[in-house]
Write a protein that holds these residues in place. Sequence first.
Motif, mmCIF file in Angstrom:
data_model
loop_
_atom_site.group_PDB
_atom_site.id
_atom_site.type_symbol
_atom_site.label_atom_id
_atom_site.label_comp_id
_atom_site.label_asym_id
_atom_site.label_seq_id
_atom_site.Cartn_x
_atom_site.Cartn_y
_atom_site.Cartn_z
ATOM 1 N N GLU A 167 -77.689 68.209 -1.970
ATOM 2 C CA GLU A 167 -79.001 67.943 -2.561
ATOM 3 C C GLU A 167 -79.486 66.542 -2.191
ATOM 4 O OE1 GLU A 167 -81.236 68.320 -6.864
ATOM 5 O OE2 GLU A 167 -79.128 68.815 -6.707
ATOM 6 N N LYS A 168 -78.599 65.555 -2.244
ATOM 7 C CA LYS A 168 -78.977 64.188 -1.864
ATOM 8 C C LYS A 168 -79.416 64.122 -0.405
ATOM 9 C CE LYS A 168 -75.937 61.630 -4.999
ATOM 10 N NZ LYS A 168 -74.747 60.776 -5.057
ATOM 11 N N CYS A 169 -78.689 64.784 0.472
ATOM 12 C CA CYS A 169 -79.029 64.792 1.898
ATOM 13 C C CYS A 169 -80.384 65.454 2.133
ATOM 14 C CB CYS A 169 -77.957 65.519 2.704
ATOM 15 S SG CYS A 169 -76.406 64.625 2.835
ATOM 16 N N LEU A 170 -80.637 66.561 1.446
ATOM 17 C CA LEU A 170 -81.901 67.261 1.635
ATOM 18 C C LEU A 170 -83.075 66.486 1.048
ATOM 19 C CD1 LEU A 170 -80.820 70.938 1.025
ATOM 20 C CD2 LEU A 170 -81.616 69.930 3.162
ATOM 21 N N ILE A 171 -82.847 65.726 0.000
ATOM 22 C CA ILE A 171 -83.912 64.878 -0.552
ATOM 23 C C ILE A 171 -84.260 63.783 0.448
ATOM 24 C CG2 ILE A 171 -84.411 63.148 -2.328
ATOM 25 C CD1 ILE A 171 -82.917 64.982 -4.311
ATOM 26 N N LEU A 203 -76.641 70.019 8.023
ATOM 27 C CA LEU A 203 -76.282 69.693 6.644
ATOM 28 C C LEU A 203 -74.776 69.495 6.506
ATOM 29 C CD1 LEU A 203 -77.459 69.251 3.859
ATOM 30 C CD2 LEU A 203 -77.331 71.696 3.470
ATOM 31 N N VAL A 204 -73.982 70.317 7.173
ATOM 32 C CA VAL A 204 -72.523 70.141 7.165
ATOM 33 C C VAL A 204 -72.168 68.794 7.768
ATOM 34 C CG1 VAL A 204 -70.369 70.979 8.185
ATOM 35 C CG2 VAL A 204 -71.956 72.593 7.177
ATOM 36 N N PHE A 205 -72.826 68.420 8.865
ATOM 37 C CA PHE A 205 -72.572 67.135 9.509
ATOM 38 C C PHE A 205 -72.931 65.976 8.585
ATOM 39 C CE2 PHE A 205 -74.026 63.569 12.151
ATOM 40 C CZ PHE A 205 -72.850 63.311 12.832
ATOM 41 N N GLU A 206 -74.094 66.050 7.940
ATOM 42 C CA GLU A 206 -74.523 64.984 7.027
ATOM 43 C C GLU A 206 -73.564 64.832 5.849
ATOM 44 O OE1 GLU A 206 -77.037 62.721 7.061
ATOM 45 O OE2 GLU A 206 -77.525 63.376 9.091
#
Length: 69
Positions: free
Chosen positions: A16-20, A30-33
């Motif tokens: 959720e933090k990465c997508l924000i 997303l897996v990489f982040e």
Amino acid sequence: MMSKKKRVLKIKLEAEKCLIRKGELAIHDLVFEISQRGNHYLVTSFELAGILRSHERIVKTSCGVYAVK
């Protein structure tokens, strides 16, 4: 070693933090982040897709692309 429930909750929070921060991301990005953040959760794209399926704020916008509502 953390429990399975706690691990899943932490992965959901990191996703959720990465997508924000980034907007929408493909599942592989997303897996990489998530893996680049402080803790290395060693999550696969298949496993992450299953975890995010039950998340109330993260939605799948198209094939393999996720975003925050």
